[in-house]
Design a protein around this motif. Structure first.
Motif, PDB file in Angstrom:
ATOM      1  N   HIS A 181       0.823  -1.218   0.000  1.00  0.00           N
ATOM      2  CA  HIS A 181       0.000   0.000   0.000  1.00  0.00           C
ATOM      3  C   HIS A 181       0.854   1.265   0.000  1.00  0.00           C
ATOM      4  O   HIS A 181       0.575   2.197  -0.763  1.00  0.00           O
ATOM      5  N   ASP A 192     -10.708  -7.296  -3.556  1.00  0.00           N
ATOM      6  CA  ASP A 192     -10.671  -6.818  -2.177  1.00  0.00           C
ATOM      7  C   ASP A 192     -10.122  -5.399  -2.073  1.00  0.00           C
ATOM      8  O   ASP A 192     -10.683  -4.564  -1.361  1.00  0.00           O
ATOM      9  N   ILE A 193      -9.018  -5.128  -2.767  1.00  0.00           N
ATOM     10  CA  ILE A 193      -8.385  -3.814  -2.656  1.00  0.00           C
ATOM     11  C   ILE A 193      -8.961  -2.822  -3.657  1.00  0.00           C
ATOM     12  O   ILE A 193      -9.516  -1.783  -3.286  1.00  0.00           O
ATOM     13  N   GLN A 234     -11.809  -1.875  -1.199  1.00  0.00           N
ATOM     14  CA  GLN A 234     -11.272  -0.798  -0.365  1.00  0.00           C
ATOM     15  C   GLN A 234     -11.386   0.573  -1.019  1.00  0.00           C
ATOM     16  O   GLN A 234     -11.651   1.568  -0.353  1.00  0.00           O
ATOM     17  N   TYR A 235     -11.166   0.620  -2.346  1.00  0.00           N
ATOM     18  CA  TYR A 235     -11.131   1.917  -3.013  1.00  0.00           C
ATOM     19  C   TYR A 235     -12.373   2.227  -3.834  1.00  0.00           C
ATOM     20  O   TYR A 235     -12.492   3.321  -4.378  1.00  0.00           O
ATOM     21  N   TRP A 259      -0.263   3.862   5.360  1.00  0.00           N
ATOM     22  CA  TRP A 259      -1.118   2.688   5.537  1.00  0.00           C
ATOM     23  C   TRP A 259      -0.580   1.806   6.652  1.00  0.00           C
ATOM     24  O   TRP A 259       0.565   1.355   6.613  1.00  0.00           O
ATOM     25  N   ASN A 294      -5.040   0.341   7.704  1.00  0.00           N
ATOM     26  CA  ASN A 294      -5.832   1.265   6.888  1.00  0.00           C
ATOM     27  C   ASN A 294      -5.060   2.579   6.821  1.00  0.00           C
ATOM     28  O   ASN A 294      -3.996   2.724   7.422  1.00  0.00           O
TER      29      ASN A 294
END
Length: 775
Positions: free
Chosen positions: A204, A244-245, A249-250, A741, A744
């Motif tokens: 990240h 997932d990311i 997440q985004y 990061w 989070n």
């Protein structure tokens, strides 16, 4: 599989919800129309929507005559649209050397406009890899080693390509494609496509960082997964990074297009999938919406005939196919193609063969205008190409401006530069890059024009000064030896023997160059690399000058004639002897079609160079990987008989004038984690000529839950100043500068040191710094 599919459908639903709130990548698309078209399609028609139509090669249309669905055509625009006659700008690593996002955004607008003039709607750029190993052949395609700089330049280029505000995706803009997702810029041993194991912490904070900036700052519309295995899973089937990311997440809901041939590699290289059907299922579950494969026809693609049959047999749920089709249709609607490019029967033209993907040292040059000069274009839209757009002189002027700002002055001992043309009668222009066309990878085809360094110098001085040329040596006439200190000393002795006209084994070309240098007032040596020595799919284990270039430089230097070295190429080179012995050194990278004019303008002082290095330059290959923002070692780094410091640091670049930074003021020295403050610093041009400087902001976070690097770039401004002029620069300090990061994205309480400097060296950073407390 059912669980994965359920997760994917939830993510898709979330993305559609985002679209309804106008935060989607493709806002204002009528979802009802998308779903209506899908409901009318056969399985075969749906599969054809997943085909990448790649400009200039075999045409596998993704249009649909029956339903009036237009083609979405893709191409390349690494440093200009890759087509015959398009404007050729400086290469990506040179773009980063400008440290000027506004300039790169203007460049992106031109590139997009030219792509649309050729009938192309999407380009596979920019490359947002954070490159931490300069042995990697694709470093020339990158914006360097720092995630913040990569992100800022990438966001600027994406904004230019896609347009902003009401211009976003209009008739003069295209879909940008950020690549390669993710973490391919730190390959083991510099090996292209090497498997990568990385913690989420580094994933990240380093590698996803610029992609996150592209999603937040520019709403990049498409993303291309990387070739490699990431933590043991191919990126093209990696649910963790893609679902997932990226989506989870985004909340990103754009178009994912495969890299060339990477979906079949799931089963025929990595053995992650058992067969083409399994590869198709895994890629669709991960959310890869479009397949790029330049090697095979539709029926042999993973998303081709095989996909059709497996969906019909319900081995792959049709809903997976529908989801991929929907994203492709949203992209076409967002671009307005349903209104402007309604398909007709004449677009379905079959080509029996396609030109190979190749790299070459030499390119054809084109001068003039007219369709007949571009007759090698095999493209069904040829009759519709807008030649007025392609031949716009303003684009050529912009190419020169970008080249000017990309040039980095590495050394200028005793004010060797700029050259005083009034004191020169004869100039020797020497070296394998002096009269060669060097534009870098993904620049294939006929160039609109190209000005070599020799031609540029002649253009500048005219008839007032005699300009003579000698190639001296080729880039790589033989596999170079790993020069050690003793061998370099031997080369010096040989060079001196050439000057004395004693027996010497060097080639006749070197002798000719030496003789020319002897009779000249100054010798300009254009050396470095080429498209052969730095390119995709071919890395290096040697960072010195290839072939006999070092011999050439040493022999010319030994004549006593003043020397200047110009480095052209795609990667930083370990030039220890040159850095120690040549008083004037310019890093040019690849500067595009205006290379010679840009170099000449800097050599003679018409332009004061202000570019900065986007990478650290190592002393030797043994220092690699070398990057400025590494985590602190448990013991001080020591290298036997050598220095751990770079030859030239990240952010470094000189000028023909001097600048002073002072009066550093932090508005509020203590703020809450959700607050902002500002940092101001005065910059003064203390020299005698106008110039531009890049003021850089670095931050060191202390007392955080995870140890951070002792210096991280978090802001920069390129500023022009007249002699004696002073300006105050302001940097906003807030979440963007302070967060990192740690499970989070957070701004943690603690102490932060803020530095302003003109490069990343510790010596410069200690000159102007202050403390900030986050409570």
């Amino acid at each position: 599989m059912k669980l994965i599919l359920k997760i994917y459908l939830i993510v898709i639903g979330y993305s559609v919800q985002l679209g309804a709130q106008n935060s989607s990548v493709f806002p204002n698309v009528d979802e009802a129309k998308v779903q209506e078209l899908i409901s009318q399609m056969t399985i075969e028609e749906k599969a054809y929507q997943l085909v990448s139509y790649y400009f200039g090669t075999n045409i596998y249309s993704n249009a649909n005559l029956r339903l009036g669905i237009p083609n979405l055509i893709a191409g390349e625009c690494l440093n200009g649209f890759m087509a015959n006659g398009a404007t050729r700008f400086p290469q990506a690593i040179a773009m980063a050397s400008t440290w000027d996002p506004d300039l790169i955004e203007r460049m992106g607008n031109v590139v997009a406009k030219e792509a649309r003039a050729y009938g192309v709607h999407q380009c596979y750029s920019p490359m947002l890899a954070v490159v931490r190993d300069v042995r990697w052949g694709r470093i020339e395609e990158s914006y360097g080693e720092d995630p913040f700089l990569v992100g800022k330049i990438g966001v600027a280029y994406i904004k230019g390509l896609q347009g902003t505000g009401e211009q976003r995706f209009d008739k003069e803009h295209i879909l940008a494609c950020a690549k390669h997702f993710v973490a391919d810029g730190e390959p083991m041993a510099g090996d292209n496509g090497a498997a990568m194991d990385v913690s989420e912490y580094n994933l990240h904070n380093i590698h996803i960082y610029p992609f996150r900036m592209a999603m937040k700052g520019a709403r990049v519309s498409s993303i291309m997964p990387a070739h490699h295995l990431l933590n043991g899973i191919p990126c093209h089937a990696n649910n963790f990074i893609l679902n997932d990311i990226l989506r989870g997440q985004y909340g990103w809901d754009g178009l994912v297009v495969s890299d060339n041939q990477d979906i079949p590699r799931l089963y025929n290289l990595f053995y992650y999938a058992s067969d083409p059907s399994d590869a198709a299922r895994k890629s669709l579950e991960a959310g890869v919406h479009q397949e790029l494969d330049l090697s095979v026809g539709f029926n042999n693609r993973v998303y081709g005939h095989n996909l059709i049959e497996t969906v019909k047999k319900d081995i792959i749920p049709e809903k997976l196919l529908d989801n991929a089709v929907a994203v492709n249709l949203r992209a076409k609607f967002a671009l307005g193609l349903f209104d402007t490019e309604i398909p007709s029967p004449d677009i379905f033209v079959k080509q029996d063969s396609a030109p190979p993907v190749y790299y070459a040292d030499h390119f054809k040059r084109y001068r003039g205008a007219g369709i007949s000069s571009y007759n090698s274009i095999k493209n069904t839209h040829e009759k519709n190409i807008n030649w007025k757009t392609i031949n716009d002189k303003k684009s050529d002027e912009l190419a020169l401006e970008v080249a000017h700002k990309a040039i980095v002055l590495l050394k200028n001992e005793k004010n060797t530069l700029p050259l005083d043309s009034n004191k020169l009668k004869k100039i020797a222009v020497i070296g394998p890059n002096a009269n060669a066309i060097r534009v870098g990878g993904y620049s294939r085809g006929e160039l609109k024009y190209f000005v070599t360094i020799l031609e540029g110098i002649k253009n500048y001085v005219g008839d007032k000064i005699e300009v003579c040329y000698a190639e001296g040596t080729d880039i790589d006439t033989e596999r170079s030896k790993n020069y050690d200190i003793q061998f370099e000393q031997e080369l010096t002795r040989k060079a001196e023997s050439i000057v004395k006209n004693t027996a010497a084994p060097e080639s006749q070309k070197i002798l000719e160059a030496v003789e020319l240098a002897r009779k000249s007032d100054v010798a300009i040596l254009a050396i470095g690399g080429s498209e052969a020595t730095c390119r995709e799919n071919e890395d290096t284990d040697y960072l010195g000058l290839r072939g006999r270039q070092l011999e050439l430089v040493q022999a010319v230097k030994a004549t006593g004639t003043p020397c200047v070295v110009i480095l052209i190429g795609g990667r930083p080179l370990a030039i220890n002897w040159v850095a120690e012995n040549i008083p004037g050194i310019i890093q040019g990278w690849y500067l595009g079609q205006e290379t010679g004019n840009a170099i000449a303008d800097v050599l003679f002082g018409k332009v004061n160079p202000g570019g900065k290095l986007p990478v650290s330059v190592p002393h030797n290959v043994g220092q690699v990987p070398l990057f400025y923002n590494k985590l602190e070692t448990g013991r001080p780094r020591r290298i036997y008989a050598s220095s751990p410091k770079p030859l030239f640091p990240f952010g470094y670049g000189l000028s023909y004038t001097t600048f002073r930074l002072d009066n550093l003021i932090l508005k509020n020295a203590c703020i809450a984690s959700n607050e902002k403050t500002s940092l101001s610093v005065d910059i003064t041009n203390t020299g005698k000529v106008p110039g531009e400087e890049v003021v850089q902001l670095y931050i060191q976070a202390r007392n955080t839950a995870r140890v951070r690097p002792k210096k991280e770039l978090r802001g920069f401004q390129r500023i022009y100043l007249e002699p004696g002029q002073k300006k105050t620069l302001n940097f906003e300090i807030g979440k963007e500068q302070l967060e990192y990061w740690n499970t989070n994205w957070v701004v943690e309480p603690g102490k932060y040191t803020l530095f302003t400097a003109t490069d990343s060296s510790d010596e410069k950073l200690q000159m102007n710094n202050t403390e900030l407390t986050i409570k």
